[in-house]
Each structure stands twice: as structure tokens, then as C-alpha cells.
Design a protein around this motif. Sequence first.
Motif, mmCIF file in Angstrom:
data_model
loop_
_atom_site.group_PDB
_atom_site.id
_atom_site.type_symbol
_atom_site.label_atom_id
_atom_site.label_comp_id
_atom_site.label_asym_id
_atom_site.label_seq_id
_atom_site.Cartn_x
_atom_site.Cartn_y
_atom_site.Cartn_z
ATOM 1 N N ARG A 178 -111.093 -5.399 -31.607
ATOM 2 C CA ARG A 178 -110.523 -4.296 -31.747
ATOM 3 C C ARG A 178 -110.881 -3.596 -33.250
ATOM 4 O O ARG A 178 -111.095 -2.610 -33.578
ATOM 5 N N ARG A 182 -112.936 -0.203 -34.047
ATOM 6 C CA ARG A 182 -112.260 0.717 -34.851
ATOM 7 C C ARG A 182 -112.973 1.120 -35.993
ATOM 8 O O ARG A 182 -113.414 2.293 -36.115
ATOM 9 N N VAL A 400 -108.442 7.460 -34.056
ATOM 10 C CA VAL A 400 -109.111 5.945 -33.337
ATOM 11 C C VAL A 400 -107.884 5.162 -33.001
ATOM 12 O O VAL A 400 -108.264 4.188 -32.029
ATOM 13 N N ASP A 401 -107.047 4.937 -33.869
ATOM 14 C CA ASP A 401 -105.734 4.127 -33.552
ATOM 15 C C ASP A 401 -105.115 4.748 -32.125
ATOM 16 O O ASP A 401 -104.853 3.532 -31.416
#
Length: 406
Positions: A178, A182, A400-401
Motif C-alpha cells: 500500500r 501510494r 490517492v488515499d
Amino acid sequence: MEIVILAVVIAVVVVGAIGGLVVGSRKKKQLPAAKAPSATPTPTAPPAEPHVGDEAETPRDEARRTIEEVDLPGADAPASAPVATEEPAAPPAPEIETPEPTAGRLVRLRTRLSRSQNALGKGLLTLLSREHLDEDTWEEIEDTLLTADVGVAPTQELVERLRERVRVLGTRTPEDLRALLREELLTLLGTDLDRAVKTESGLETPAIVMVVGVNGTGKTTTTGKLARVLVADGRSVVLGAADTFRAAAADQLQTWGERVGARTVRGPEGGDPASIAFDAVKEGIAEGADVVLIDTAGRLHTKTGLMDELGKVKRVVEKHAPLDEVLLVLDATTGQNGLVQARVFAEVVDITGIVLTKLDGTAKGGIVVAVQRELGVPVKLIGLGEGADDLAPFEPEAFVDALIGD
């Protein structure tokens, strides 16, 4: 003899009786004679009202007056009281709203964004989490990015960097993957671009922002929502309704303005858009406004005449002051077709920023990357719904989160 006399007498009596009956009946049909006047007058019934259709008959023996003999009412004669007419009630002034602060709007809308972009972020994480990342897996990762409209060149760059980072990383926990994804997506979006809408001209004149785009992308609504964004940030705004071709476009923009206390400069339907834009800037200068927002008519990027007219609006406005922003509104659901539109508009006017609308209604969030790469200008605002405060400043980290989740 006596019998004969008796019979004659009876006959005479019978004839006389019959004659009396006849005469009596005739007398009853005659009108009664007028009675002599008495001390107490006998009340008489009022004359019958004329029925509908009856004509009044002027007595023949009535003397007629000439016009000179008719007395006209003098100046002192009391005039008849005027009939009181009730004035129509004026519509109540719209209540001025206080828009929601823009800081953190994208965070608030994150759930809405993550729902539509779930396939992109979650799909990439699922593929990268496989134990063996063979060529087929990397092709699936590439297909996922292309389907999301990231674009061919940005997709190839991202896949190459991911392959290298995964090879060096070795073991891959979900947290590592992740963080890796990211970081690479943020690099692709660009975190060092200036995404602020310019609201200070640096001169004595207001900042001038022109909003352009094709039909149906939501330019007028976006202009109205942008006014709310600026008012929420403490800016005073004047709106220029230069979309004179679409019925009720000026009314729509004026309604948006009234809700936040921004005045709208408008002209006749079908009027000259450049003239209205010129007047809007002129009045913005006179009022000392911070920003003038000019809403232009939607136009097909394939229509040369309309595109030339857009250039005319820009030239006329710049007689007052230079344009600080030219925002191109794109519908995120159109995908790669939006890039074709963007190229043509960029040739006519210098695009300085992009507004992506309807981003909550598509899984093609990669268009943010593609359009930035195509035009070399940043996405500054994104639309994530129909609400008045659903236009948010674009924040790459929050975006993006929302894509990859927690």
C-alpha cells in the motif's frame, strides 16, 4: 186556458233566466271601472322589472335637452373614490447562505470518491499481493490502469517503476504494498504543482477567471459552485453571464450568485458574449471586487466559428486586464474523448487549470493523470456530486488515499 197561460209564464221565466246568465258572464270579462279616490290611498304594486332582451321605450312626449343644457360636474364636485388595488407582493429576497469551508472538503467526500474508484485502487493492490508476479500479472496491472484512463505513457512509466520497486523490496506485506503504490501514484499525479485558483491579480483590478468547455460538462453549475468556493475563502465575487446561447443560463447563474450574495452581470438572450464579459469586468473593477468569474457558452470543439468567438471573448476581456485563470471544465465520464476536447481548447485559449466534474460517477479516475500529462497544467478542482458544496479543491494525497483505502 189557465194551463196555457201557466206554460207561457214558465217559458218566459226560463228565457229570462238564461238571458241573465249570458249577460252576467259578459260583464265579468270587462275591466272594472275606476273607483273614486278615497282618503287612504290604496298601495299599488311596483312596475314589473324589464326582462332580459326587453328594450326601454322612450316616451314620445318627453322633451329632450340639448348638450348646452346638460350641467357638467364642476371641479369642486367630489370625485368617485378610486378602487383600491392590491399591490402584488414582491418576492422575498433570497437568504444569503454561508458556504462550507473549502479546507478538507475532499476528505469529507472521500467515501463518495472511494466508492467509484474502488476498482482501480483495490484492483491494483490485489494484483500486487499475488505470491508470484509473472508477466501475465503485470499485463493485468497494465490493463487495469488503461481501463481507468490513466493513459498509455503514464501507465508504462508506473508499471516499470512498480516492477523495479517490487523486485528490490523482496518480501511484500500488505502495508508495504500500500505504501509503495501510494508513493508511486503521488509521483504520477505530481505533488509540487500549483493547484490554487488564482484569486489575486497583483494589480488594482480584480482577478479574472474564465470558465470554458464543451456542451453538457456543467460549466454554469461549476461557475456557480466556484463562486461559493471563493466566497467561503473570504473573496468578493462578480459573475459574468456570457453564455447567451442557452436558454435560462443567465437565470441559473444569477440564482447561484444570489445564494452567496454575488451580483450577476447579464445581457439579452442571444447577445454578444464578449460585450457581456467586458461589462462584467468593468463593473467588477468599479465595485472593487476580488474576483470576476465569466461563464462562457458551451461549444463543440469541432466548430471553428464558435472556438474563434471564444478567442474574441478573451481578447476583449484583456482590454481591461489580463486573464488570471482559464479553467477548462471536463466531464470525467467521457474518458479519452475529453483529451481531444482539451487539446483544441488549449490551442484557442491558454488553459491554466482543469475542473473535472462527475468524478464520483465513473471508475475512470485515471483521467486526472492523463489530462495533466496531455496539457501540462494541473487539475485544480473536482466535482463529486450534485450538492452545492460538492466542488472540492484537488488534493493529490486525499485523492490517492481514497483510491487505495486504509
